[in-house]
Enzyme design. Structure first.
Site, PDB file in Angstrom:
ATOM      1  CG  HIS A   1      -9.884  -7.036   7.014  1.00  0.00           C
ATOM      2  ND1 HIS A   1      -9.068  -7.790   7.808  1.00  0.00           N
ATOM      3  CD2 HIS A   1      -9.478  -7.255   5.741  1.00  0.00           C
ATOM      4  CE1 HIS A   1      -8.208  -8.458   7.043  1.00  0.00           C
ATOM      5  NE2 HIS A   1      -8.423  -8.145   5.792  1.00  0.00           N
TER       6      HIS A   1
ATOM      7  CD  GLU B   1      -1.616  -2.403   1.595  1.00  0.00           C
ATOM      8  OE1 GLU B   1      -0.443  -2.564   2.009  1.00  0.00           O
ATOM      9  OE2 GLU B   1      -2.427  -3.346   1.522  1.00  0.00           O
TER      10      GLU B   1
END
Lengths: 320, 326
Positions: free
Chosen positions: B123, B54
């Site tokens: 998450h 990321e």
């Protein structure tokens, strides 16, 4: 530029002298209370050698130790000094100060002081180039140090650049120091360039204090990147002669090591070589030195006379 | 009007914007798989799968945005934003300012969050307020399919970095969506979803529906609640909120994110500093707890304010009003 300069290597020497004089003047100003800087004293040959091999269509990403890269690319010391002092005539209108000077007009973009940030941004600049933005055939040269090489982002960046075949020249100026910590305390492996080879990049290591050697390998490497579009890696062995952030008494530095590197100073090396080869004599050198001194005096005067930013403009440029 | 899910509305917005502007491109882990039809339509140069990294995905998008492209990156789940924060917060959010306006960052970051899928706190973390706190960024979190389409299209056309949060629980909600390729919802404009007189309920994301349900229940008891869907968290539509607070005199803010230094705290401060004279009751915050999200359905749901919570808070506010009046 001095009118006596005909030979390109002499120009390189003159640029290195200008960088050195600029940063030494800053160090004096900082002892008098000006905002501190991270100088690149001792690393001038890396900047002059690599940037001399680039073209105007290429983009440069530098870091907090940016003066050598900027001046080698043609940045004007008066505007740089005004920026360091936080004045309106600086390249960024005083908002950057010393640590993140961008000069898009020179192709020096996205300067970040976050160690390793340039490595995260370079793939995007290169991607835009191969996707038709900017001048065709340009590459990106990203400068970082051994400190940034210890950030995980180095590996993400090398891997992506290789996988997407991005035209990036990774330039690691291994100056032995990561802020106040010697790199031998932080790295289990001596050779950063081998890490790049591990990611499938062609990588070389050269003496970063020898502007001739840096220039030669940089020209070959840039030509190779332009030919096949693939990224490549240079590790330039050099030494940070001054402290991390001025003023800095360098009490933590091994004096024997420092002296070894001072005896391998990039400017002295090039000066003596050019004199030995007959490209430079004592009177020309004196003339160069005096002209550099005058330029720095003028820069200093310009910066000190430059206005402070208007506080009413505090919120300009937060959003586009 | 078409009847679309939020997932379909997002895809339609991406398709239309990529078709409209060749500088728009997508990157992310698996985008060329999950949005394969974009790959087929626009090719592998503009729709790129990335490594699962990321930090460099975001950095690449920031570098590309400053160099003439208009990237949209999909980072999947909001907690992964922490890996991307240097590029988004330190580079995209600051380098325009620090360079004296030399750079622009037309860049959209997509990510999902919120309860409903039992995936746990790594998450599911509503961390949108972290980005509201970062200068130079814009933050969007819509709740209806039409707003998802209109706000995403506006975000792609904006010349600033936009964080675009999708509430997981809403992904397959359906609703009417204008079919026009010119359907734009401006950033920074809240939506008055229901008019009322007695109390203002302000929310965003999945808890907008919670507020609408609560307003319906309250109306059965003779209490008239106004419901505002913020849609954009930054820029914040202060005017719409203040106008409503001045009308009702009571403010309840509802969101799934935790309360400390969150949007509700900001809105409470807004009301206190700019509409203090109009307030007839203390401002109420109904938020998630200061705790990581659990995976177990029961615990996950227990962390989200529900319509019953809103109804009882409003009833308490109005009961206090009656007492002080009598």
């Amino acid at each position: 530029m001095n009118s006596l300069i005909g030979h390109p290597r002499l120009r390189g020497l003159d640029t290195m002298m200008l960088i050195r004089a600029y940063e030494e003047r800053l160090a004096i100003l900082q002892q008098q209370g000006a905002p501190g800087t991270c100088t690149s004293v001792g690393q001038e040959a890396c900047a002059v050698g690599v940037i001399g091999a680039l073209e105007s269509r290429d983009r440069i990403i530098t870091n907090h130790r940016s003066a050598a890269h900027l001046i080698a690319r043609g940045a004007e010391p008066p505007r740089l000094m005004a920026e360091v002092l936080g004045r309106v005539d600086g390249y960024c209108g005083g908002r950057s100060g010393t640590l993140h000077i961008s000069a898009s007009e020179l192709g020096v973009v996205l300067t970040s002081t976050i160690v390793g940030a340039g490595l995260s941004l370079a793939p995007g600049v290169a991607l835009a180039q191969i996707m038709g933005q900017g001048e065709k055939g340009g590459i990106v040269a990203v400068f970082f140090g051994d400190g940034a090489a210890c950030e995980g982002i180095l590996h993400e960046s090398l891997n992506l650049a290789r996988q997407w075949e991005l035209p990036i020249l990774f330039v690691c100026e291994n100056n032995q120091w990561q802020a106040y910590v010697h790199r031998l305390e932080t790295m289990a492996d001596e050779s950063i360039f081998n890490w790049a080879r591990g990611h499938g990049l062609e990588a070389e290591r050269v003496d970063g204090n020898d502007a001739d050697a840096v220039g030669e390998v940089a020209r070959q490497t840039v030509a190779a990147i332009r030919a096949d579009g693939r990224p490549r890696f240079l590790e330039l062995l050099t030494y940070r002669q001054r402290g991390h952030f001025e003023p800095d008494d360098q009490a933590y530095v091994d004096k024997a090591e420092l002296n070894r590197w001072l005896n391998h100073d990039p400017i002295a090396l090039m000066r003596d070589r050019l004199m030995a080869e007959g490209h430079l004599d004592a009177s020309t050198l004196a003339s160069l030195e005096s002209e550099v001194g005058e330029r720095i005096d003028a820069a200093d005067a310009f910066a000190q006379a430059s206005a402070w930013p208007d506080p009413k403009q505090l919120l300009d440029f937060v959003y586009a | 009007m078409a009847f679309l899910t939020i997932e379909q509305a997002i895809n339609q917005a991406l398709y239309e914007e990529m078709q409209r502007d060749p500088r728009v491109m997508m990157m992310g882990e698996g985008v060329a798989k999950s949005r394969a039809w974009l790959l087929r339509e626009f090719g592998a140069t503009r729709v790129r799968n990335t490594p699962l990294a990321e930090a460099v995905v975001a950095g690449t998008a920031v570098g590309a945005a400053a160099s003439g492209l208009r990237p949209v990156i999909d980072l999947l789940f909001a907690p992964f934003l922490t890996y991307a924060m240097d590029a988004l917060v330190n580079s995209a959010g600051k380098l325009r300012y620090l360079s004296g306006g030399q750079h622009e960052f037309p860049l959209v970051t997509l990510c999902m969050t919120g309860s409903g899928w039992c995936v746990g706190a790594q998450h599911n973390h509503n961390l949108e307020a972290m980005f509201v706190h970062a200068p130079g960024l814009k933050v969007v979190m819509p709740s209806t399919p039409a707003d998802f389409k209109g706000l995403l299209k506006s975000a792609v056309r904006d010349n600033n970095p936009v964080l675009f949060f999708t509430d997981l629980a809403l992904l397959f909600e359906q609703g009417e969506v204008p079919e026009s390729a010119d359907h734009l919802v401006p950033l920074g404009l809240a939506d008055l979803r229901r008019e009322g007189e007695d109390v203002t309920l302000v929310s965003y994301g999945k808890t907008v529906r919670v507020c609408l349900e609560a307003a319906e229940q309250l109306s059965e008891c003779g209490i008239s609640a106004e419901v505002i869907d913020l849609r954009s968290l930054k820029p914040l539509d202060e005017a719409t909120v203040l106008k409503s607070v001045r009308k009702t005199g009571r403010l309840v803010i509802v969101h799934e994110a935790s309360g400390l230094c969150g949007m509700a705290a900001e809105l409470a401060a807004l009301a206190a500093s700019k509409a203090f004279d109009a307030l007839r009751a203390p401002v109420v915050r109904l938020t998630g707890p200061d705790a990581p999200a659990a995976s177990s359905w029961v615990l996950e749901q227990a962390a989200v304010p529900n319509a019953g919570d809103v109804v009882s808070s409003v009833e308490t506010l109005l009961a206090n009003r009656s007492q002080s009046a009598s």
